[in-house]
Design a protein around this motif. Structure first.
Motif: not given
Length: 580
Positions: A380-384, A409, A412
Motif C-alpha cells: 500500500t505504501r507509495f514507495e513500495d 521511488n 521518496l
C-alpha cells in the motif's frame, strides 16, 4: 499368467466376484460410486491428501511427487529432489500405500518414479465343501515412470507416464502397461494455468480367468488461478462410456507455512490442511462421501513428503562453478529483499545456463509476488508500490516504464542504493540500445550506399555513383572498396569530359579596328532575356556534369544578353571560385 490355486468352477463363480468387490472397496474415496466396478477404480481416487482436500483436482497446478499421477507435464515445474510416502488404513482391512520420488536434471527435464498399491488383508478362502482354504491374496499395484520437460522459461510443459499395473486376485495374476500423456500451459501475466491429461493410452489390459478387461481411456481438463492468497482450481473429467465429472477446490496460504484447503465434486465434500517445515510437507484431508444422497461415511488421509535439496544446482549434472555462484548470489539477494539485484543475478545465471530452471523460477516468483501484492492490496505504501511496479516492468524488459517508477521511488527514498544502481544500469542499457540502433542504422546506410553506387557505376552514371560513394566514405572513411570505386568514377568522369570538351574556336584574323562610331555593344548583343535564360540552362547542364569551364563559357555569354540578371552573375562567381 500363472494359476496359484486349483479352484473348481463353482468356487470361482462365488468367490471371485466377492474378491473383486472387496478389491473395489476403495470406491468410498473415489469421485463417484459408479467407478466401483471399473478395473481402474483404485486409481480414480487419486494420490495425495492435498488433491483430495481440494476436491480431487490437480490437472493444472504443481504439487509434489504425486504430480506424476495428476499430470506428468507438471513435473517440469518442480526443482527439488522430493520423496513422498503415504500409508492409509481404510476399512475392512483395506490399505493403500504410495511411494514416489522426483528426480530433476539440468539438461534432460525431470523424471519421476512411483508405486501405488491397494490391497486387502486377511481374506478367508472357502472351497465347495465350505472348508477354509486359508488366506487369499488380493492386491492391485501400479508403477509409474514419468517424464516432464519444457524449454527454458517456456509457459508450455509436456509430459508422459509409463504405467505398469499388476493384479493379483485369489492367486490369479496378470500385468499390463499403458501410457498417460499431459500438457500444461501457464499465462504468467494473469497467474492462470491450464492443463490436460489423457490417461490409459494403449491400455493397460488385464486378463484374469480368461476374462479380459481394459483400463478405459479418460481425458481430464483443468484450470487454476492464483489470486492473492488463494489458489483456485477446477477439473472436468470424462471417461469412456461415462458422464463428465466436475470438481473444484481452493487453497488459502495467508498463514503460510500453514495451508487450508476445501473442495467439492459431484459426490463429496472435502477439506484439509498442510504444514511445511525444513523441507518437510505434511498434508491431511477429510472427506464426506456421497454427501448429496446416501451417506457412505467419511475418510481421512495423511501423507508426508520431504524435499532433499535446498540448492538443487549442486546435484545437477554439468553445473559449472560460475553458474552455481551466480545462482547463489541471486538467492542471497532475494533473501535480503534486494529484488532488483536478485533479478540481475538470475539473468546472469540464465546467460551462463539458459536452461537453469531455478533461476527462471526465482524470477517468476519475484514477478508473481510483486503482482499479487499490488493486486491484493497488501502493498500500500507509495514507495513500495513504485518499487514493485518498477520491478514488474524491469522483469518484463519495459525499461522506460521501469525507469519512471524507480525515479518516483528515489524521490521518496533518495538513500536507496539498490534503486539508484538499477536506475544507472537502466540508463546504461538504454544508451547501449540507442548506440546499437544507431550502429545498425549506420551499417544499413553503408550497405545501401554501396549497393546503389555499384549499380549506378554499372550503368555508367558515374556522377551519381560518385555521390553515393562520397556519402559512404563520410560514414566509413576506412572503406577501401568505396574509395576505389570513387577513384574509378572520377577517372571515368574526367575521360568523358575530355571526350565531350568542345574544340577551341579558331582565332579570327586581325582586322583593322573598326571606326569608333561603329563600336556599339547594342549592335552585337541586344538585350534578350530569353536567349540569356537558354544559355544559363545550358551552363547548368555542363556544371552538373562537372564541366565547369564549359558552364562558365555559357554563363559569360548569357550575361551579355541580360547584364542585370543576378542569378547569372552569381553562377559566374561560383564557377570562377571552383576553377581557382
Amino acid at each position: 499368467m500363472k494359476k496359484a490355486l486349483n479352484l473348481n468352477p463353482r468356487f470361482r463363480s462365488i468367490v471371485l466376484p466377492l474378491v473383486l468387490f472387496v478389491s473395489g472397496v476403495n470406491a468410498f474415496f473415489i469421485p463417484s460410486s459408479e467407478d466401483a466396478g471399473s478395473i481402474d477404480a483404485y486409481l480414480r481416487g487419486g494420490i495425495g491428501a492435498r488433491h483430495l482436500a481440494m476436491g480431487r483436482t490437480g490437472a493444472s497446478y504443481v504439487s509434489g511427487a504425486e504430480t506424476m499421477y495428476w499430470n506428468p507435464a507438471s513435473l517440469a515445474g518442480l526443482s527439488a529432489f522430493e520423496g513422498m510416502l503415504s500409508y492409509n488404513m481404510l476399512f475392512a482391512d483395506t490399505y493403500e500405500f504410495f511411494a514416489g520420488e522426483i528426480i530433476p536434471t539440468q539438461w534432460w527435464g525431470n523424471f519421476g518414479v512411483g508405486m501405488l498399491r491397494m490391497g486387502v488383508e486377511d481374506v478367508e478362502g472357502w472351497n465347495a465343501q465350505n472348508l477354509s482354504t486359508g488366506k487369499i491374496e488380493n492386491e492391485t499395484s501400479a508403477y509409474f515412470v514419468s517424464y516432464g520437460n519444457s524449454a527454458y522459461a517456456s509457459p508450455l510443459e509436456l509430459g508422459a507416464t509409463l504405467k505398469i499395473v499388476h493384479h493379483n486376485v485369489a492367486g490369479y495374476t496378470d500385468k499390463g502397461f499403458g501410457f498417460d500423456a499431459g500438457a500444461r500451459y501457464t499465462f504468467f501475466s494473469h497467474f492462470i494455468s491450464v492443463g490436460a491429461v489423457y490417461r490409459n493410452l494403449m491400455g493397460p489390459s488385464i486378463t484374469l480367468i480368461n476374462c479380459e478387461e481394459i483400463y478405459p481411456p479418460s481425458l481430464t481438463l483443468g484450470v487454476s488461478a492464483n489470486r492473492g492468497y488463494f489458489l483456485l482450481s477446477a477439473d472436468a473429467a470424462l471417461s469412456s462410456g461415462e458422464n463428465i465429472k466436475l470438481s473444484a477446490g481452493t487453497e488459502y496460504s495467508r498463514y503460510a507455512p500453514f495451508f487450508f484447503r476445501a473442495g467439492i465434486n459431484e459426490t463429496e465434500l472435502s477439506s484439509g490442511f498442510g504444514y511445511e517445515f525444513s523441507g518437510w510437507k505434511c498434508n491431511y484431508a477429510y472427506t464426506m462421501h456421497s454427501a448429496w444422497d446416501e451417506n457412505l461415511g467419511s475418510s481421512h488421509r495423511i501423507d508426508l513428503s520431504r524435499a532433499f535439496s535446498g540448492d538443487l544446482q549442486k546435484f545437477k549434472a554439468g553445473a559449472s562453478k560460475d553458474v552455481t555462484r551466480a545462482y547463489k548470489k541471486a538467492r542471497r539477494w532475494a533473501r535480503k529483499g534486494k529484488l532488483f539485484y536478485a533479478v540481475d543475478a538470475s539473468r546472469e545465471t540464465l546467460e551462463l545456463d539458459n536452461q537453469h530452471e531455478e533461476a527462471a523460477l526465482l524470477m517468476r516468483r519475484v514477478y508473481n509476488d510483486s503482482k499479487s501484492g499490488i493486486d491484493s492490496g497488501k502493498i500500500t505504501r507509495f514507495e513500495d508500490v513504485s518499487y514493485s511496479r518498477g520491478l514488474i516492468a524491469y522483469i518484463d524488459n519495459d525499461l522506460p516504464l521501469a525507469l519512471n517508477y524507480l525515479k518516483q521511488n528515489l524521490n521518496l527514498v533518495p538513500s536507496n542504493k539498490e534503486v539508484r544502481d538499477t536506475v544507472n544500469n537502466i540508463n546504461a542499457a538504454i544508451l547501449k540500445k540507442r548506440q546499437e540502433a544507431e550502429a545498425r542504422d549506420k551499417f544499413q546506410k553503408i550497405d545501401q550506399y554501396m549497393n546503389d553506387g555499384i549499380y549506378l557505376y554499372s550503368i555508367e552514371n558515374y556522377a551519381a555513383a560518385a555521390e553515393k560513394f562520397t556519402l559512404l566514405l563520410a560514414l566509413a572513411p576506412d572503406n577501401a572498396d568505396a574509395a576505389r570505386y570513387l577513384e574509378l568514377c572520377r577517372n571515368a568522369i574526367r575521360e568523358m569530359e575530355e571526350k565531350n570538351r568542345p574544340a577551341p574556336a579558331p582565332r579570327p584574323a586581325k582586322k583593322a579596328p573598326p571606326p569608333v562610331e561603329e563600336k556599339k555593344p547594342a549592335l552585337k548583343f541586344e538585350v534578350d532575356p530569353e536567349k540569356a535564360e537558354n544559355l544559363y540552362n545550358d551552363g547548368l547542364v555542363e556544371y552538373s556534369l562537372g564541366r565547369i569551364k564549359n558552364a562558365l563559357h555559357y554563363w559569360e555569354m548569357a550575361i551579355k544578353y541580360d547584364p542585370k540578371n543576378k542569378k547569372i552573375k552569381k553562377a559566374i562567381i561560383n564557377a570562377e571560385k571552383k576553377l581557382k
